[in-house]
Scaffold this motif. Structure first.
Motif, PDB file in Angstrom:
ATOM      1  N   PRO A  20       0.950  -1.129  -0.119  1.00 22.58           N
ATOM      2  CA  PRO A  20      -0.170  -0.021   0.071  1.00 22.58           C
ATOM      3  C   PRO A  20       1.102   1.402  -0.061  1.00 22.58           C
ATOM      4  CG  PRO A  20      -0.700  -1.702   1.594  1.00 22.58           C
ATOM      5  CD  PRO A  20       0.487  -2.122   1.244  1.00 22.58           C
ATOM      6  N   PRO A  21       0.349   2.481  -0.277  1.00 19.56           N
ATOM      7  CA  PRO A  21       1.256   3.673  -0.374  1.00 19.56           C
ATOM      8  C   PRO A  21       1.570   4.088   0.886  1.00 19.56           C
ATOM      9  CG  PRO A  21      -1.087   3.972  -0.972  1.00 19.56           C
ATOM     10  CD  PRO A  21      -0.800   2.599  -0.923  1.00 19.56           C
ATOM     11  N   ASN A  22       0.895   3.736   1.992  1.00 24.99           N
ATOM     12  CA  ASN A  22       1.608   4.280   3.239  1.00 24.99           C
ATOM     13  C   ASN A  22       2.682   3.201   3.650  1.00 24.99           C
ATOM     14  OD1 ASN A  22       1.873   4.492   5.951  1.00 24.99           O
ATOM     15  ND2 ASN A  22      -0.154   4.515   6.623  1.00 24.99           N
ATOM     16  N   PRO A  23       3.773   4.098   3.818  1.00 29.29           N
ATOM     17  CA  PRO A  23       4.965   3.632   3.968  1.00 29.29           C
ATOM     18  C   PRO A  23       5.341   2.950   5.404  1.00 29.29           C
ATOM     19  CG  PRO A  23       5.509   5.643   3.977  1.00 29.29           C
ATOM     20  CD  PRO A  23       4.073   5.422   3.646  1.00 29.29           C
ATOM     21  N   HIS A  24       4.436   3.301   6.174  1.00 27.57           N
ATOM     22  CA  HIS A  24       4.380   2.981   7.869  1.00 27.57           C
ATOM     23  C   HIS A  24       3.639   1.745   8.364  1.00 27.57           C
ATOM     24  CE1 HIS A  24       6.582   6.753   8.043  1.00 27.57           C
ATOM     25  NE2 HIS A  24       5.657   7.317   7.535  1.00 27.57           N
ATOM     26  N   LEU A  25       2.990   1.136   7.461  1.00 26.36           N
ATOM     27  CA  LEU A  25       1.816   0.146   7.741  1.00 26.36           C
ATOM     28  C   LEU A  25       2.647  -0.974   8.148  1.00 26.36           C
ATOM     29  CD1 LEU A  25      -0.955   0.236   5.193  1.00 26.36           C
ATOM     30  CD2 LEU A  25      -1.333   0.502   7.831  1.00 26.36           C
ATOM     31  N   LEU A  26       2.467  -1.812   9.439  1.00 25.71           N
ATOM     32  CA  LEU A  26       2.791  -3.008   9.542  1.00 25.71           C
ATOM     33  C   LEU A  26       1.494  -4.065   9.601  1.00 25.71           C
ATOM     34  CD1 LEU A  26       4.932  -2.476  13.130  1.00 25.71           C
ATOM     35  CD2 LEU A  26       5.876  -2.999  10.736  1.00 25.71           C
TER      36      LEU A  26
END
Length: 327
Positions: A20-26
């Protein structure tokens, strides 16, 4: 005739497109992204290395002691027939919640210590949920707390720390310092139930040289101290650590936020190096949830997607007297 093959560059674009575009997702193990990346490690040599790297960075989600034990078993393993890739020792981001109802579980504590020792050089972001308060130091006959502390102390490269639901109480007889105080690279931190009236809390925050963003969720004894007075008088006025900008966010349900004392803020902090904000967590749709459960669930979700560092809280100004209502 052999089947046509895609060029490696195109295969790598396919791997990247999974994220996904969010680089912080775990992502937990059950998530579609995790499962897809795992499948891509088996597609070809070209996708194996890139998918493995992304798994190390974005999918290290340990929510049981069994999963923790399995990761440790796999730690030294590489597939001989494939190009060498980053081992599990190169984990950079991690969510870990391996205990159930009690901390009094020595094997799990030992596994946590072993994992932290293995990843200490690469781990930069850590989200923890552990029942720290469930084991009284006087009843810790197996030295579980010391075992955990030994592991946490190794995380000297950590830059972001989120501790959910409970304050990370790991003081022992020969080491009373808050364990997070020992991480010199720490920049961002979330603490639950922090004792705001503690001299040592503000000493630790003031003396960590790179700390710039602190979220205090459900803080305790908020109305007993003046935050800026505590922070700015822990070090000599000329100390360079007091010259940095720092943001303190007080997070709770609206009706649980207490008094924020603002006496002499303009005198204490004329350059406004410290910004204090109050963030009201949206109420849960589940009426049976306690305030702690609501705030923990919200903070957990926000910590895992990185949005907790972008909270749009109400700024507390010197003219303000009270935010929310007294507890």
């Amino acid at each position: 005739m052999s089947s046509p093959t895609l060029p490696p560059e195109l295969l790598l674009l396919i791997v990247e497109a999974v994220m996904p575009p969010n680089p912080h997702l775990l992502f937990p193990a059950s998530n579609t992204t995790t499962r897809t990346l795992l499948a891509l490690t088996k597609v070809s040599r070209a996708t194996h290395a890139q998918a493995t790297r992304l798994l190390r960075q974005r999918c290290m989600f340990i929510d049981s002691s069994r999963r923790l034990a399995n990761i440790l078993l796999c730690m030294p393993r590489l597939v001989p027939s494939l190009p060498p890739v980053l081992s599990l020792q190169h984990i950079s981001e991690l969510y870990i919640a391996p205990f159930r109802d009690t901390l009094d579980d020595l094997p799990t504590a030992q596994w946590v210590r072993e994992l932290f020792c293995e990843v200490s050089e690469t781990l930069r972001r850590l989200v923890v949920q552990m029942p720290f308060a469930s084991l009284d130091p006087m009843e810790d006959h197996l030295s579980v707390r010391q075992t955990l502390r030994d592991g946490f102390e190794k995380l000297h490269k950590l830059e972001e720390f989120t501790c959910l639901e409970e304050y990370p109480m790991l003081s022992v007889s020969n080491s009373h310092t808050d364990v997070w105080r020992l991480w010199p690279e720490l920049k961002r931190m979330v603490l639950f139930g922090a004792p705001v009236d503690s001299h040592w809390l503000w000493w630790d925050i003031a003396t960590l040289p790179k700390l710039e963003h602190v979220v205090l969720a459900r803080p305790v004894h908020l109305d007993a101290v003046n935050i800026k007075d505590e922070y700015f008088h822990k070090l000599p006025p000329e100390d360079v650590r007091l010259k940095r900008d720092i943001k303190i966010v007080l997070m709770d349900l609206a009706y649980e936020l207490g008094t924020v004392r603002t006496e002499k803020w303009q005198e204490i902090d004329p350059e406004e190096k410290m910004t204090v904000e109050a963030f009201e967590v949206p109420l849960s749709f589940y009426v049976d949830d306690s305030p702690l459960e609501v705030v923990t669930q919200w903070a957990r979700r926000s910590a895992l997607d990185g949005s907790i560092w972008k909270l749009g809280g109400k700024r507390v100004d010197p003219e303000d007297v009270v935010v929310g209502e007294n507890k």
